[in-house]
Design a protein around this motif. Structure first.
Motif, PDB file in Angstrom:
ATOM      1  N   ASP A  20      -2.514  -7.398  13.715  1.00 54.21           N
ATOM      2  CA  ASP A  20      -2.164  -8.235  14.864  1.00 54.21           C
ATOM      3  C   ASP A  20      -0.690  -8.017  15.190  1.00 54.21           C
ATOM      4  OD1 ASP A  20      -2.009 -10.088  16.876  1.00 54.21           O
ATOM      5  OD2 ASP A  20      -2.146 -11.844  15.569  1.00 54.21           O
ATOM      6  N   GLY A  21      -0.389  -7.065  16.066  1.00 50.21           N
ATOM      7  CA  GLY A  21       0.992  -6.764  16.408  1.00 50.21           C
ATOM      8  C   GLY A  21       1.724  -6.173  15.218  1.00 50.21           C
ATOM      9  N   GLN A  22       2.757  -6.885  14.748  1.00 52.51           N
ATOM     10  CA  GLN A  22       3.552  -6.440  13.602  1.00 52.51           C
ATOM     11  C   GLN A  22       3.096  -7.082  12.295  1.00 52.51           C
ATOM     12  OE1 GLN A  22       4.958  -3.693  15.064  1.00 52.51           O
ATOM     13  NE2 GLN A  22       6.881  -4.123  14.017  1.00 52.51           N
ATOM     14  N   ASP A  23       1.977  -7.776  12.311  1.00 50.46           N
ATOM     15  CA  ASP A  23       1.449  -8.446  11.124  1.00 50.46           C
ATOM     16  C   ASP A  23       0.215  -7.696  10.633  1.00 50.46           C
ATOM     17  OD1 ASP A  23       3.417 -10.365  11.378  1.00 50.46           O
ATOM     18  OD2 ASP A  23       2.150 -11.697  12.573  1.00 50.46           O
ATOM     19  N   LEU A  24       0.182  -7.410   9.350  1.00 50.37           N
ATOM     20  CA  LEU A  24      -0.939  -6.708   8.722  1.00 50.37           C
ATOM     21  C   LEU A  24      -1.491  -7.553   7.590  1.00 50.37           C
ATOM     22  CD1 LEU A  24      -2.670  -4.088   8.339  1.00 50.37           C
ATOM     23  CD2 LEU A  24      -0.919  -3.351   6.718  1.00 50.37           C
ATOM     24  N   LYS A  25      -2.815  -7.659   7.544  1.00 47.52           N
ATOM     25  CA  LYS A  25      -3.487  -8.383   6.473  1.00 47.52           C
ATOM     26  C   LYS A  25      -4.523  -7.457   5.851  1.00 47.52           C
ATOM     27  CE  LYS A  25      -4.312 -12.675   7.144  1.00 47.52           C
ATOM     28  NZ  LYS A  25      -4.893 -13.963   7.640  1.00 47.52           N
ATOM     29  N   VAL A  26      -4.458  -7.327   4.528  1.00 42.32           N
ATOM     30  CA  VAL A  26      -5.349  -6.434   3.777  1.00 42.32           C
ATOM     31  C   VAL A  26      -6.152  -7.284   2.803  1.00 42.32           C
ATOM     32  CG1 VAL A  26      -5.477  -4.419   2.274  1.00 42.32           C
ATOM     33  CG2 VAL A  26      -3.664  -4.569   3.979  1.00 42.32           C
ATOM     34  N   LYS A  27      -7.467  -7.121   2.821  1.00 41.37           N
ATOM     35  CA  LYS A  27      -8.352  -7.901   1.951  1.00 41.37           C
ATOM     36  C   LYS A  27      -9.302  -6.960   1.234  1.00 41.37           C
ATOM     37  CE  LYS A  27     -11.446 -11.913   1.983  1.00 41.37           C
ATOM     38  NZ  LYS A  27     -12.097 -12.942   2.818  1.00 41.37           N
ATOM     39  N   GLY A  28      -9.404  -7.142  -0.075  1.00 37.76           N
ATOM     40  CA  GLY A  28     -10.263  -6.309  -0.891  1.00 37.76           C
ATOM     41  C   GLY A  28     -10.967  -7.112  -1.956  1.00 37.76           C
ATOM     42  N   PRO A  29     -11.666  -6.435  -2.872  1.00 45.08           N
ATOM     43  CA  PRO A  29     -12.406  -7.160  -3.921  1.00 45.08           C
ATOM     44  C   PRO A  29     -11.507  -7.884  -4.916  1.00 45.08           C
ATOM     45  CG  PRO A  29     -12.487  -4.791  -4.288  1.00 45.08           C
ATOM     46  CD  PRO A  29     -11.896  -4.992  -2.929  1.00 45.08           C
ATOM     47  N   LEU A  30     -10.235  -7.485  -5.060  1.00 46.97           N
ATOM     48  CA  LEU A  30      -9.349  -8.112  -6.037  1.00 46.97           C
ATOM     49  C   LEU A  30      -8.474  -9.208  -5.443  1.00 46.97           C
ATOM     50  CD1 LEU A  30      -8.165  -5.004  -8.101  1.00 46.97           C
ATOM     51  CD2 LEU A  30     -10.074  -6.557  -8.559  1.00 46.97           C
ATOM     52  N   GLY A  31      -8.304  -9.238  -4.123  1.00 48.86           N
ATOM     53  CA  GLY A  31      -7.451 -10.264  -3.533  1.00 48.86           C
ATOM     54  C   GLY A  31      -7.096  -9.941  -2.098  1.00 48.86           C
ATOM     55  N   GLU A  32      -6.109 -10.644  -1.578  1.00 47.54           N
ATOM     56  CA  GLU A  32      -5.692 -10.510  -0.193  1.00 47.54           C
ATOM     57  C   GLU A  32      -4.170 -10.518  -0.119  1.00 47.54           C
ATOM     58  OE1 GLU A  32      -6.148 -12.904   4.090  1.00 47.54           O
ATOM     59  OE2 GLU A  32      -7.420 -13.406   2.365  1.00 47.54           O
ATOM     60  N   LEU A  33      -3.601  -9.595   0.673  1.00 47.55           N
ATOM     61  CA  LEU A  33      -2.162  -9.473   0.844  1.00 47.55           C
ATOM     62  C   LEU A  33      -1.845  -9.347   2.328  1.00 47.55           C
ATOM     63  CD1 LEU A  33      -1.285  -6.959  -2.024  1.00 47.55           C
ATOM     64  CD2 LEU A  33      -0.804  -9.408  -1.999  1.00 47.55           C
ATOM     65  N   SER A  34      -0.638  -9.761   2.706  1.00 50.55           N
ATOM     66  CA  SER A  34      -0.203  -9.667   4.094  1.00 50.55           C
ATOM     67  C   SER A  34       1.241  -9.187   4.133  1.00 50.55           C
ATOM     68  CB  SER A  34      -0.329 -11.018   4.806  1.00 50.55           C
ATOM     69  OG  SER A  34       0.465 -12.002   4.165  1.00 50.55           O
ATOM     70  N   GLN A  35       1.610  -8.589   5.261  1.00 51.51           N
ATOM     71  CA  GLN A  35       2.954  -8.038   5.429  1.00 51.51           C
ATOM     72  C   GLN A  35       3.345  -8.091   6.898  1.00 51.51           C
ATOM     73  OE1 GLN A  35       5.146  -6.632   2.956  1.00 51.51           O
ATOM     74  NE2 GLN A  35       6.537  -6.799   4.675  1.00 51.51           N
ATOM     75  N   THR A  36       4.596  -8.475   7.166  1.00 49.50           N
ATOM     76  CA  THR A  36       5.156  -8.469   8.515  1.00 49.50           C
ATOM     77  C   THR A  36       6.181  -7.347   8.608  1.00 49.50           C
ATOM     78  OG1 THR A  36       4.833 -10.867   8.744  1.00 49.50           O
ATOM     79  CG2 THR A  36       6.366  -9.808  10.259  1.00 49.50           C
ATOM     80  N   TYR A  37       6.039  -6.498   9.617  1.00 51.86           N
ATOM     81  CA  TYR A  37       6.882  -5.318   9.747  1.00 51.86           C
ATOM     82  C   TYR A  37       8.042  -5.597  10.697  1.00 51.86           C
ATOM     83  CZ  TYR A  37       3.077  -2.875   7.447  1.00 51.86           C
ATOM     84  OH  TYR A  37       2.133  -2.492   6.535  1.00 51.86           O
ATOM     85  N   PRO A  38       9.220  -5.021  10.432  1.00 51.57           N
ATOM     86  CA  PRO A  38      10.360  -5.207  11.339  1.00 51.57           C
ATOM     87  C   PRO A  38      10.179  -4.402  12.621  1.00 51.57           C
ATOM     88  CG  PRO A  38      10.950  -3.706   9.578  1.00 51.57           C
ATOM     89  CD  PRO A  38       9.570  -4.221   9.249  1.00 51.57           C
ATOM     90  N   ARG A  39      11.083  -4.603  13.549  1.00 47.98           N
ATOM     91  CA  ARG A  39      10.953  -3.953  14.854  1.00 47.98           C
ATOM     92  C   ARG A  39      11.272  -2.465  14.794  1.00 47.98           C
ATOM     93  NH1 ARG A  39      16.306  -6.253  18.034  1.00 47.98           N
ATOM     94  NH2 ARG A  39      17.877  -5.414  16.585  1.00 47.98           N
ATOM     95  N   GLU A  40      11.913  -2.001  13.708  1.00 46.33           N
ATOM     96  CA  GLU A  40      12.252  -0.581  13.615  1.00 46.33           C
ATOM     97  C   GLU A  40      11.035   0.297  13.364  1.00 46.33           C
ATOM     98  OE1 GLU A  40      16.018  -2.738  12.953  1.00 46.33           O
ATOM     99  OE2 GLU A  40      13.985  -2.923  12.159  1.00 46.33           O
ATOM    100  N   VAL A  41       9.960  -0.265  12.824  1.00 42.78           N
ATOM    101  CA  VAL A  41       8.760   0.509  12.522  1.00 42.78           C
ATOM    102  C   VAL A  41       7.542  -0.191  13.112  1.00 42.78           C
ATOM    103  CG1 VAL A  41       9.714   1.503  10.401  1.00 42.78           C
ATOM    104  CG2 VAL A  41       8.454  -0.647  10.294  1.00 42.78           C
TER     105      VAL A  41
END
Length: 226
Positions: A65-86
């Motif tokens: 969703d834009g600069q926000d990434l959410k990853v979900k798998g069998p072991l858990g769930e992680l999220s990351q917000t990316y800066p405007r440079e990338v």
């Protein structure tokens, strides 16, 4: 006696003892407009790590969703917000790519960093990570009491460390500790906190060290030679 005004300029005539003649000393000032600094453009090479694609397994779901990434798998769930440079994009084949938005040195550094963080997220929720430590020393041992790791490291009292959520800790033979989970950063921080209580010393190697760590040993003081 009249004072000379500082705004008046008088020629300075000096008589040379060697040449026997008068010479005038004049000073010249270079105007500021003629001075300048030679600037060289900074070339920013593309990061070799940053341009590598990220393969996503079939058991991992990606939500972008834009600069926000959410990853979900069998072991858990992680999220990351990316800066405007990338920015991060997902191709039709399911591969993730991290690219630069601007051409600058900071963007080049963040390009490789966030590509590595994204790859760690995908691998962590699908396979997981593990960090192993080893206790070296007489009487050094570790035990588990519920969600607490208890360490005996030669202090007057045992060290009790609560295990963070999302991490699993196993103790083998009272001297080997295995920290596992899906968040690589949390695993590294908790393992470093364990090692910080008793870092390995360089003479006998006593302390808490990583399983793959090589401790450089020093030679002790030599006794009196007969």
């Amino acid at each position: 006696m009249a004072l000379l005004s500082p705004s008046l300029h008088y020629p300075c005539n000096l008589k040379s003892a060697f040449l026997g003649e008068r010479s005038a000393i004049r000073s010249y000032v270079i105007p500021p407009s003629r001075t300048g600094v030679l600037r060289k453009p900074v070339e920013c090479k593309e990061s070799r790590i940053g341009k590598m694609p990220i393969n996503v397994p079939s058991n991992v779901s990606i939500t972008l969703d834009g600069q926000d990434l959410k990853v979900k798998g069998p072991l858990g769930e992680l999220s990351q917000t990316y800066p405007r440079e990338v920015k991060i994009e997902r191709e039709e084949s399911g591969i993730l790519r991290v690219s630069k938005c601007v051409d600058s040195r900071k963007a080049n550094q963040m390009h490789g960093l966030f590509r590595t963080l994204t790859d760690n997220m995908v691998v962590g929720v699908s396979k997981g990570f593990e960090k192993r430590l080893q206790l070296v020393g007489v009487g050094y041992r570790a035990t588990l009491e519920g969600r607490d790791l208890v360490l005996n490291l030669g202090f007057s009292h045992p060290v009790r460390m609560p295990i963070p959520d999302g991490l699993q800790v196993k103790v083998e033979d009272n001297t080997r500790i295995a920290v596992s989970g899906y968040d690589k950063c949390s695993i590294g921080e908790f393992a470093a906190a364990i090692r910080k209580w008793r870092p390995p010393e360089p003479y006998k190697g006593k302390g808490v060290k990583y399983a793959d760590e090589i401790v450089r040993r020093k030679e002790g003081k030599a006794g009196k030679k007969k």
